[in-house]
Scaffold this motif. Structure first.
Motif, PDB file in Angstrom:
ATOM      1  N   THR A  39       0.827  -1.213   0.000  1.00  0.00           N
ATOM      2  CA  THR A  39       0.000   0.000   0.000  1.00  0.00           C
ATOM      3  C   THR A  39       0.860   1.261   0.000  1.00  0.00           C
ATOM      4  O   THR A  39       0.322   2.363   0.109  1.00  0.00           O
ATOM      5  N   PHE A  40       2.169   1.098  -0.102  1.00  0.00           N
ATOM      6  CA  PHE A  40       3.075   2.238  -0.081  1.00  0.00           C
ATOM      7  C   PHE A  40       3.703   2.446  -1.460  1.00  0.00           C
ATOM      8  O   PHE A  40       3.918   1.498  -2.212  1.00  0.00           O
ATOM      9  N   ILE A  41       3.987   3.699  -1.750  1.00  0.00           N
ATOM     10  CA  ILE A  41       4.712   4.060  -2.955  1.00  0.00           C
ATOM     11  C   ILE A  41       6.023   4.721  -2.545  1.00  0.00           C
ATOM     12  O   ILE A  41       6.195   5.154  -1.410  1.00  0.00           O
ATOM     13  N   THR A  42       6.941   4.785  -3.475  1.00  0.00           N
ATOM     14  CA  THR A  42       8.208   5.467  -3.233  1.00  0.00           C
ATOM     15  C   THR A  42       8.084   6.927  -3.663  1.00  0.00           C
ATOM     16  O   THR A  42       7.659   7.214  -4.788  1.00  0.00           O
ATOM     17  N   ALA A  43       8.412   7.805  -2.766  1.00  0.00           N
ATOM     18  CA  ALA A  43       8.407   9.244  -3.064  1.00  0.00           C
ATOM     19  C   ALA A  43       9.798   9.790  -2.723  1.00  0.00           C
ATOM     20  O   ALA A  43      10.717   9.029  -2.400  1.00  0.00           O
ATOM     21  N   ARG A  44       9.941  11.096  -2.807  1.00  0.00           N
ATOM     22  CA  ARG A  44      11.213  11.715  -2.456  1.00  0.00           C
ATOM     23  C   ARG A  44      10.972  12.895  -1.520  1.00  0.00           C
ATOM     24  O   ARG A  44      10.033  13.672  -1.710  1.00  0.00           O
ATOM     25  N   ALA A  45      11.822  12.978  -0.522  1.00  0.00           N
ATOM     26  CA  ALA A  45      11.803  14.106   0.404  1.00  0.00           C
ATOM     27  C   ALA A  45      13.241  14.400   0.807  1.00  0.00           C
ATOM     28  O   ALA A  45      14.007  13.467   1.093  1.00  0.00           O
ATOM     29  N   TYR A  46      13.620  15.654   0.799  1.00  0.00           N
ATOM     30  CA  TYR A  46      14.992  16.062   1.128  1.00  0.00           C
ATOM     31  C   TYR A  46      15.993  15.375   0.188  1.00  0.00           C
ATOM     32  O   TYR A  46      17.084  14.993   0.602  1.00  0.00           O
ATOM     33  N   ASN A  47      15.554  15.189  -1.075  1.00  0.00           N
ATOM     34  CA  ASN A  47      16.385  14.530  -2.084  1.00  0.00           C
ATOM     35  C   ASN A  47      16.791  13.128  -1.643  1.00  0.00           C
ATOM     36  O   ASN A  47      17.931  12.681  -1.852  1.00  0.00           O
ATOM     37  N   PHE A  48      15.831  12.424  -1.042  1.00  0.00           N
ATOM     38  CA  PHE A  48      16.072  11.085  -0.491  1.00  0.00           C
ATOM     39  C   PHE A  48      14.820  10.252  -0.720  1.00  0.00           C
ATOM     40  O   PHE A  48      13.695  10.748  -0.536  1.00  0.00           O
ATOM     41  N   PRO A  49      14.947   8.975  -1.131  1.00  0.00           N
ATOM     42  CA  PRO A  49      13.758   8.150  -1.343  1.00  0.00           C
ATOM     43  C   PRO A  49      13.080   7.798  -0.024  1.00  0.00           C
ATOM     44  O   PRO A  49      13.729   7.331   0.916  1.00  0.00           O
ATOM     45  N   VAL A  50      11.785   8.019   0.055  1.00  0.00           N
ATOM     46  CA  VAL A  50      11.004   7.716   1.248  1.00  0.00           C
ATOM     47  C   VAL A  50       9.745   6.972   0.827  1.00  0.00           C
ATOM     48  O   VAL A  50       9.380   6.931  -0.340  1.00  0.00           O
ATOM     49  N   ARG A  51       9.067   6.387   1.804  1.00  0.00           N
ATOM     50  CA  ARG A  51       7.832   5.663   1.554  1.00  0.00           C
ATOM     51  C   ARG A  51       6.634   6.503   1.968  1.00  0.00           C
ATOM     52  O   ARG A  51       6.674   7.214   2.979  1.00  0.00           O
ATOM     53  N   GLN A  52       5.581   6.403   1.197  1.00  0.00           N
ATOM     54  CA  GLN A  52       4.345   7.108   1.499  1.00  0.00           C
ATOM     55  C   GLN A  52       3.169   6.176   1.266  1.00  0.00           C
ATOM     56  O   GLN A  52       3.068   5.534   0.208  1.00  0.00           O
ATOM     57  N   ASN A  53       2.297   6.077   2.260  1.00  0.00           N
ATOM     58  CA  ASN A  53       1.109   5.256   2.076  1.00  0.00           C
ATOM     59  C   ASN A  53       0.196   5.937   1.056  1.00  0.00           C
ATOM     60  O   ASN A  53       0.000   7.151   1.099  1.00  0.00           O
ATOM     61  N   ARG A  54      -0.371   5.142   0.162  1.00  0.00           N
ATOM     62  CA  ARG A  54      -1.165   5.722  -0.916  1.00  0.00           C
ATOM     63  C   ARG A  54      -2.662   5.626  -0.683  1.00  0.00           C
ATOM     64  O   ARG A  54      -3.439   6.086  -1.524  1.00  0.00           O
ATOM     65  N   HIS A  55      -3.083   5.037   0.449  1.00  0.00           N
ATOM     66  CA  HIS A  55      -4.522   4.934   0.698  1.00  0.00           C
ATOM     67  C   HIS A  55      -5.073   6.306   1.077  1.00  0.00           C
ATOM     68  O   HIS A  55      -4.535   6.968   1.970  1.00  0.00           O
ATOM     69  N   PRO A  56      -6.137   6.752   0.422  1.00  0.00           N
ATOM     70  CA  PRO A  56      -6.657   8.107   0.701  1.00  0.00           C
ATOM     71  C   PRO A  56      -7.018   8.340   2.167  1.00  0.00           C
ATOM     72  O   PRO A  56      -6.764   9.424   2.708  1.00  0.00           O
ATOM     73  N   SER A  57      -7.588   7.341   2.836  1.00  0.00           N
ATOM     74  CA  SER A  57      -7.981   7.534   4.235  1.00  0.00           C
ATOM     75  C   SER A  57      -6.767   7.728   5.137  1.00  0.00           C
ATOM     76  O   SER A  57      -6.796   8.538   6.076  1.00  0.00           O
ATOM     77  N   VAL A  58      -5.701   6.988   4.855  1.00  0.00           N
ATOM     78  CA  VAL A  58      -4.484   7.142   5.654  1.00  0.00           C
ATOM     79  C   VAL A  58      -3.865   8.514   5.411  1.00  0.00           C
ATOM     80  O   VAL A  58      -3.475   9.212   6.362  1.00  0.00           O
ATOM     81  N   CYS A  59      -3.782   8.905   4.145  1.00  0.00           N
ATOM     82  CA  CYS A  59      -3.230  10.224   3.825  1.00  0.00           C
ATOM     83  C   CYS A  59      -4.048  11.335   4.463  1.00  0.00           C
ATOM     84  O   CYS A  59      -3.493  12.312   4.998  1.00  0.00           O
ATOM     85  N   ASN A  60      -5.373  11.198   4.427  1.00  0.00           N
ATOM     86  CA  ASN A  60      -6.232  12.211   5.042  1.00  0.00           C
ATOM     87  C   ASN A  60      -6.008  12.278   6.546  1.00  0.00           C
ATOM     88  O   ASN A  60      -6.001  13.373   7.137  1.00  0.00           O
ATOM     89  N   TRP A  61      -5.837  11.120   7.180  1.00  0.00           N
ATOM     90  CA  TRP A  61      -5.613  11.109   8.634  1.00  0.00           C
ATOM     91  C   TRP A  61      -4.295  11.807   8.971  1.00  0.00           C
ATOM     92  O   TRP A  61      -4.242  12.621   9.904  1.00  0.00           O
ATOM     93  N   VAL A  62      -3.246  11.475   8.233  1.00  0.00           N
ATOM     94  CA  VAL A  62      -1.950  12.097   8.497  1.00  0.00           C
ATOM     95  C   VAL A  62      -2.034  13.610   8.285  1.00  0.00           C
ATOM     96  O   VAL A  62      -1.580  14.399   9.130  1.00  0.00           O
ATOM     97  N   ASN A  63      -2.632  14.022   7.177  1.00  0.00           N
ATOM     98  CA  ASN A  63      -2.725  15.460   6.884  1.00  0.00           C
ATOM     99  C   ASN A  63      -3.575  16.183   7.926  1.00  0.00           C
ATOM    100  O   ASN A  63      -3.256  17.318   8.323  1.00  0.00           O
ATOM    101  N   SER A  64      -4.662  15.547   8.364  1.00  0.00           N
ATOM    102  CA  SER A  64      -5.513  16.157   9.385  1.00  0.00           C
ATOM    103  C   SER A  64      -4.770  16.296  10.708  1.00  0.00           C
ATOM    104  O   SER A  64      -4.895  17.312  11.409  1.00  0.00           O
ATOM    105  N   THR A  65      -3.994  15.279  11.046  1.00  0.00           N
ATOM    106  CA  THR A  65      -3.215  15.333  12.288  1.00  0.00           C
ATOM    107  C   THR A  65      -2.195  16.457  12.241  1.00  0.00           C
ATOM    108  O   THR A  65      -2.051  17.229  13.206  1.00  0.00           O
ATOM    109  N   ILE A  66      -1.494  16.571  11.131  1.00  0.00           N
ATOM    110  CA  ILE A  66      -0.503  17.635  10.985  1.00  0.00           C
ATOM    111  C   ILE A  66      -1.177  19.002  11.060  1.00  0.00           C
ATOM    112  O   ILE A  66      -0.668  19.938  11.703  1.00  0.00           O
ATOM    113  N   SER A  67      -2.344  19.137  10.434  1.00  0.00           N
ATOM    114  CA  SER A  67      -3.086  20.405  10.482  1.00  0.00           C
ATOM    115  C   SER A  67      -3.505  20.748  11.903  1.00  0.00           C
ATOM    116  O   SER A  67      -3.556  21.927  12.278  1.00  0.00           O
ATOM    117  N   SER A  68      -3.807  19.734  12.709  1.00  0.00           N
ATOM    118  CA  SER A  68      -4.221  19.973  14.095  1.00  0.00           C
ATOM    119  C   SER A  68      -3.047  20.386  14.977  1.00  0.00           C
ATOM    120  O   SER A  68      -3.226  21.067  15.989  1.00  0.00           O
TER     121      SER A  68
END
Length: 223
Positions: A39-68
């Motif tokens: 359920t994870f894809i490879t993305a890049r952050a700080y010019n380094f390969p990282v993993r990111q979950n691609r499920h919309p509900s998980v992404c929404n939860w993470v983004n909502s938490t960061i916003s809070s």
């Protein structure tokens, strides 16, 4: 090319931190196998390969938490941000602590005002990104070397407030008090039995200008 952006305001420091927390949470979801690896894809952050979950509900939860977390940062309320992993029986297995208690305290009305002292802030974002890249690499390595978690674990994000901070109020309220076993007193005094864990592993200290972040992992007695 234009010069790299300068991190010379409280808001710029907070945004850099929130971006880092987002990457860190996705990294931990992957390395601790809290979701199937496919359920994870490879993305890049700080010019380094990282993993990111691609499920919309998980992404929404993470983004909502960061916003809070953002308004708590602007109010100078946060001492630590903590990613907590629970067993199926809601026993604390692991805590990943992001200590920002040495971040500068700036009035929220001055969050976009540049620091007057030239020694404040950071010269540019490239300097801090080098350190954050090394920190993500270290977090990935440290968390992947821990003993595997049991099945059906859950997780959450908690914040520890500064001693002088008022608890968040308002409705709807995204934050609720932690369980008694995870409560801390003034100056970090341990009150809950699960605070501190039975084993602590340092991750990294980022110390660059006003951006001071210390990270470590606590493994709970239930593990």
């Amino acid at each position: 090319p234009p010069p790299p952006p300068i991190l010379n305001t409280s808001l710029s420091l907070h945004r850099t931190l929130l971006d880092f927390l987002t990457v860190s949470i996705h990294t931990l979801l992957y390395t601790r196998s809290l979701y199937p690896l496919d359920t994870f894809i490879t993305a890049r952050a700080y010019n380094f390969p990282v993993r990111q979950n691609r499920h919309p509900s998980v992404c929404n939860w993470v983004n909502s938490t960061i916003s809070s977390i953002s308004p708590l940062l602007q109010n100078n309320s946060v001492a630590r941000v903590i990613f907590v992993v629970y067993s199926e029986d809601l026993e604390v297995l692991e805590r990943y602590l992001f200590d920002i208690s040495r971040f500068p305290i700036v009035d929220s009305r001055e969050k976009m005002t540049e620091f007057e002292d030239a020694s404040r802030g950071l010269p540019n974002i490239v300097d801090i990104e080098e350190q954050l890249r090394a920190t993500i690499r270290r977090l990935d390595y440290t968390s992947s070397k821990l003993a595997p978690l049991p099945e059906n674990c859950t997780y959450t994000v908690a914040v520890e407030l500064r001693d002088e901070a008022l608890p968040p109020i308002g409705h709807p309220q995204p934050w609720v008090p932690s369980d008694p076993n995870l409560q801390v007193g003034k100056r970090g005094e341990k009150l809950g039995e699960d605070v501190g864990g039975v084993k602590t592993t340092p991750v990294r200290l980022v110390d660059s200008g006003d951006f001071v972040l210390e990270m470590w992992v606590e493994e709970g007695r239930a593990k």
